[in-house]
Design an enzyme around this catalytic site. Sequence first.
Site, PDB file in Angstrom:
ATOM      1  N   ARG A  66       0.857  -1.175   0.000  1.00  0.00           N
ATOM      2  CA  ARG A  66       0.000   0.000   0.000  1.00  0.00           C
ATOM      3  C   ARG A  66       0.899   1.233   0.000  1.00  0.00           C
ATOM      4  O   ARG A  66       2.093   1.147   0.263  1.00  0.00           O
ATOM      5  CB  ARG A  66      -0.908  -0.002   1.234  1.00  0.00           C
ATOM      6  CG  ARG A  66      -1.907  -1.142   1.258  1.00  0.00           C
ATOM      7  CD  ARG A  66      -2.584  -1.263   2.608  1.00  0.00           C
ATOM      8  NE  ARG A  66      -3.331  -0.071   2.947  1.00  0.00           N
ATOM      9  CZ  ARG A  66      -3.736   0.249   4.164  1.00  0.00           C
ATOM     10  NH1 ARG A  66      -3.420  -0.537   5.192  1.00  0.00           N
ATOM     11  NH2 ARG A  66      -4.428   1.352   4.374  1.00  0.00           N
ATOM     12  N   SER A 126       0.811   4.065   1.893  1.00  0.00           N
ATOM     13  CA  SER A 126       0.958   4.918   3.071  1.00  0.00           C
ATOM     14  C   SER A 126       2.409   4.928   3.544  1.00  0.00           C
ATOM     15  O   SER A 126       3.195   4.029   3.243  1.00  0.00           O
ATOM     16  CB  SER A 126       0.054   4.426   4.200  1.00  0.00           C
ATOM     17  OG  SER A 126       0.550   3.207   4.739  1.00  0.00           O
ATOM     18  N   LYS A 174      -2.133  -7.600  11.990  1.00  0.00           N
ATOM     19  CA  LYS A 174      -3.502  -7.423  12.471  1.00  0.00           C
ATOM     20  C   LYS A 174      -4.495  -7.148  11.338  1.00  0.00           C
ATOM     21  O   LYS A 174      -5.701  -7.294  11.535  1.00  0.00           O
ATOM     22  CB  LYS A 174      -3.572  -6.304  13.510  1.00  0.00           C
ATOM     23  CG  LYS A 174      -3.295  -4.914  12.999  1.00  0.00           C
ATOM     24  CD  LYS A 174      -3.323  -3.898  14.136  1.00  0.00           C
ATOM     25  CE  LYS A 174      -3.016  -2.491  13.650  1.00  0.00           C
ATOM     26  NZ  LYS A 174      -4.054  -1.960  12.747  1.00  0.00           N
ATOM     27  N   ASP A 175      -3.998  -6.756  10.167  1.00  0.00           N
ATOM     28  CA  ASP A 175      -4.886  -6.499   9.032  1.00  0.00           C
ATOM     29  C   ASP A 175      -5.246  -7.758   8.260  1.00  0.00           C
ATOM     30  O   ASP A 175      -6.157  -7.738   7.429  1.00  0.00           O
ATOM     31  CB  ASP A 175      -4.243  -5.501   8.055  1.00  0.00           C
ATOM     32  CG  ASP A 175      -4.171  -4.094   8.615  1.00  0.00           C
ATOM     33  OD1 ASP A 175      -4.941  -3.790   9.552  1.00  0.00           O
ATOM     34  OD2 ASP A 175      -3.349  -3.295   8.128  1.00  0.00           O
ATOM     35  N   SER A 189     -11.452   1.804  15.460  1.00  0.00           N
ATOM     36  CA  SER A 189     -11.958   0.431  15.498  1.00  0.00           C
ATOM     37  C   SER A 189     -13.031   0.318  16.565  1.00  0.00           C
ATOM     38  O   SER A 189     -13.091   1.110  17.508  1.00  0.00           O
ATOM     39  CB  SER A 189     -10.828  -0.562  15.788  1.00  0.00           C
ATOM     40  OG  SER A 189     -10.412  -0.458  17.143  1.00  0.00           O
ATOM     41  N   LEU A 190     -13.880  -0.680  16.420  1.00  0.00           N
ATOM     42  CA  LEU A 190     -14.918  -0.918  17.414  1.00  0.00           C
ATOM     43  C   LEU A 190     -14.317  -1.346  18.749  1.00  0.00           C
ATOM     44  O   LEU A 190     -14.871  -1.060  19.816  1.00  0.00           O
ATOM     45  CB  LEU A 190     -15.889  -1.974  16.907  1.00  0.00           C
ATOM     46  CG  LEU A 190     -16.673  -1.589  15.639  1.00  0.00           C
ATOM     47  CD1 LEU A 190     -17.591  -2.723  15.231  1.00  0.00           C
ATOM     48  CD2 LEU A 190     -17.469  -0.318  15.854  1.00  0.00           C
ATOM     49  N   ARG A 191     -13.178  -2.047  18.699  1.00  0.00           N
ATOM     50  CA  ARG A 191     -12.500  -2.434  19.944  1.00  0.00           C
ATOM     51  C   ARG A 191     -12.117  -1.200  20.748  1.00  0.00           C
ATOM     52  O   ARG A 191     -12.390  -1.107  21.962  1.00  0.00           O
ATOM     53  CB  ARG A 191     -11.250  -3.273  19.625  1.00  0.00           C
ATOM     54  CG  ARG A 191     -10.381  -3.587  20.855  1.00  0.00           C
ATOM     55  CD  ARG A 191      -9.059  -4.247  20.447  1.00  0.00           C
ATOM     56  NE  ARG A 191      -8.275  -3.407  19.568  1.00  0.00           N
ATOM     57  CZ  ARG A 191      -7.441  -2.447  19.970  1.00  0.00           C
ATOM     58  NH1 ARG A 191      -7.291  -2.194  21.268  1.00  0.00           N
ATOM     59  NH2 ARG A 191      -6.749  -1.733  19.102  1.00  0.00           N
ATOM     60  N   ARG A 192     -11.465  -0.239  20.105  1.00  0.00           N
ATOM     61  CA  ARG A 192     -11.065   0.971  20.815  1.00  0.00           C
ATOM     62  C   ARG A 192     -12.279   1.744  21.306  1.00  0.00           C
ATOM     63  O   ARG A 192     -12.290   2.289  22.409  1.00  0.00           O
ATOM     64  CB  ARG A 192     -10.199   1.843  19.903  1.00  0.00           C
ATOM     65  CG  ARG A 192      -8.798   1.277  19.689  1.00  0.00           C
ATOM     66  CD  ARG A 192      -8.034   2.036  18.626  1.00  0.00           C
ATOM     67  NE  ARG A 192      -6.664   1.537  18.498  1.00  0.00           N
ATOM     68  CZ  ARG A 192      -5.941   1.645  17.383  1.00  0.00           C
ATOM     69  NH1 ARG A 192      -6.456   2.241  16.310  1.00  0.00           N
ATOM     70  NH2 ARG A 192      -4.716   1.172  17.340  1.00  0.00           N
ATOM     71  N   ARG A 235     -10.746   8.117  10.482  1.00  0.00           N
ATOM     72  CA  ARG A 235     -10.047   7.365   9.445  1.00  0.00           C
ATOM     73  C   ARG A 235      -8.839   8.153   8.964  1.00  0.00           C
ATOM     74  O   ARG A 235      -8.630   9.293   9.328  1.00  0.00           O
ATOM     75  CB  ARG A 235     -10.988   7.095   8.256  1.00  0.00           C
ATOM     76  CG  ARG A 235     -12.077   6.078   8.521  1.00  0.00           C
ATOM     77  CD  ARG A 235     -11.571   4.664   8.723  1.00  0.00           C
ATOM     78  NE  ARG A 235     -10.618   4.257   7.700  1.00  0.00           N
ATOM     79  CZ  ARG A 235     -10.967   3.860   6.472  1.00  0.00           C
ATOM     80  NH1 ARG A 235     -12.222   3.824   6.111  1.00  0.00           N
ATOM     81  NH2 ARG A 235     -10.041   3.487   5.606  1.00  0.00           N
ATOM     82  N   GLY A 236      -8.068   7.514   8.091  1.00  0.00           N
ATOM     83  CA  GLY A 236      -6.883   8.146   7.526  1.00  0.00           C
ATOM     84  C   GLY A 236      -5.621   7.472   8.014  1.00  0.00           C
ATOM     85  O   GLY A 236      -5.626   6.734   9.000  1.00  0.00           O
ATOM     86  N   ASN A 237      -4.517   7.706   7.308  1.00  0.00           N
ATOM     87  CA  ASN A 237      -3.254   7.120   7.731  1.00  0.00           C
ATOM     88  C   ASN A 237      -2.737   7.846   8.972  1.00  0.00           C
ATOM     89  O   ASN A 237      -3.324   8.833   9.430  1.00  0.00           O
ATOM     90  CB  ASN A 237      -2.228   7.130   6.592  1.00  0.00           C
ATOM     91  CG  ASN A 237      -1.958   8.531   6.059  1.00  0.00           C
ATOM     92  OD1 ASN A 237      -1.911   9.498   6.808  1.00  0.00           O
ATOM     93  ND2 ASN A 237      -1.768   8.648   4.753  1.00  0.00           N
ATOM     94  N   VAL A 238      -1.646   7.354   9.533  1.00  0.00           N
ATOM     95  CA  VAL A 238      -1.180   7.874  10.818  1.00  0.00           C
ATOM     96  C   VAL A 238      -0.870   9.382  10.748  1.00  0.00           C
ATOM     97  O   VAL A 238      -1.341  10.144  11.600  1.00  0.00           O
ATOM     98  CB  VAL A 238       0.043   7.071  11.307  1.00  0.00           C
ATOM     99  CG1 VAL A 238       0.640   7.707  12.559  1.00  0.00           C
ATOM    100  CG2 VAL A 238      -0.358   5.626  11.589  1.00  0.00           C
ATOM    101  N   ARG A 241      -4.125  11.399  10.727  1.00  0.00           N
ATOM    102  CA  ARG A 241      -4.823  11.455  12.018  1.00  0.00           C
ATOM    103  C   ARG A 241      -4.123  12.427  12.969  1.00  0.00           C
ATOM    104  O   ARG A 241      -4.776  13.174  13.702  1.00  0.00           O
ATOM    105  CB  ARG A 241      -4.890  10.059  12.632  1.00  0.00           C
ATOM    106  CG  ARG A 241      -5.724   9.094  11.813  1.00  0.00           C
ATOM    107  CD  ARG A 241      -5.837   7.746  12.508  1.00  0.00           C
ATOM    108  NE  ARG A 241      -6.063   6.682  11.539  1.00  0.00           N
ATOM    109  CZ  ARG A 241      -6.251   5.415  11.856  1.00  0.00           C
ATOM    110  NH1 ARG A 241      -6.263   5.045  13.126  1.00  0.00           N
ATOM    111  NH2 ARG A 241      -6.445   4.500  10.913  1.00  0.00           N
ATOM    112  N   CYS A 284     -12.910  -7.164  12.379  1.00  0.00           N
ATOM    113  CA  CYS A 284     -13.156  -5.774  12.740  1.00  0.00           C
ATOM    114  C   CYS A 284     -14.585  -5.572  13.237  1.00  0.00           C
ATOM    115  O   CYS A 284     -14.877  -4.593  13.888  1.00  0.00           O
ATOM    116  CB  CYS A 284     -12.873  -4.856  11.545  1.00  0.00           C
ATOM    117  SG  CYS A 284     -11.255  -4.071  11.615  1.00  0.00           S
TER     118      CYS A 284
END
Length: 319
Positions: free
Chosen positions: A9, A11, A83-84, A135-138, A155-158, A161, A251
């Site tokens: 990718r 990013s 994790k992805d 994420s829903l976890r966070r 959303r968005g890359n690091v 954000r 996810c």
Amino acid sequence: MSRRHIGSRGSDLALWQSRTVLKELEARAPAVGWQPDITVITTRGDVDQSPYLAGSVEKGFFTRELEVALLERRIDLVVHSLKDLPTAEPQGLANRTILPRANPADWLLIRREFHVPREDGLLPLKAGARVGASSLRRGALLGRYAPHASSVPLRGNVPTRLRKLGEQQGVDAIVLAAAGLSRLQLDLSAFVVVELGPEWWVPAPGQGALAAQCRVDDAEIQAQVDGLADPACVRATRWEREFLRVIEGGCSTPFGCHVVGIRAFLGFATERGWAAGHIELPEEDPNRDSFIRAAVAGCKPVELDPVSARALSRTLFAR
């Protein structure tokens, strides 16, 4: 011999990961010809910036286009954040966990005017603070440890954000993986940084680890990739992803699992709030699926008594 190509990718973090693995491969097998330029491939996850990704990862939200390019032999190797990756390997492809794991924890980054130390075990946030969670976890963890704040999708890359936080674009704090922030060596001096211990703020299975993906019929690359394995990382993440597989998570399931040594720390969202637990892992267990289901069933809703709350608060110091 034609040069081999790594796909990625586009990013900053994905390219850092790919270039790091390329450097390791070249150092260990200099005779093998690797193309020095990374082949950038755009995935659906890069294009679709909808706030929540519920159910998307299992459908290859961040990986499908890269896997197609591998199968079509346009590229020869892909480096992913572990994790992805879905827990099921695509037909014709092999996944390998590689290199030592980075910090698996999440970090909370707070604009300084929204940082308020507390002694009740809750996150040190000003009441009403908007916390970006990807994420829903966070989001579920914020519901337990920051009920005085509000979780908002981000959303968005690091770097994107971080820019949104710096410009206060809809967020006053954000939760991000420590691994990505550390790997990119980004300047965090404008924010208060709070490390969230993975034993209670349980990260996503495989967080902080890298995975290499190649074709099953490419024995040469598989041998090279196998040489990058770190035994401790492989064992820990294998258990974490086994937990994820058994509970059929992704996810769409707010679930966390962190393995350190012989102990697994678990957490997931329930109707009664965030439930958590920990358990010692067996060396070998022929009934692994049953063991995992029993471990998950043994998790209890998190309750903080005053002593536990004060102890937790003492860990929430700014870096």
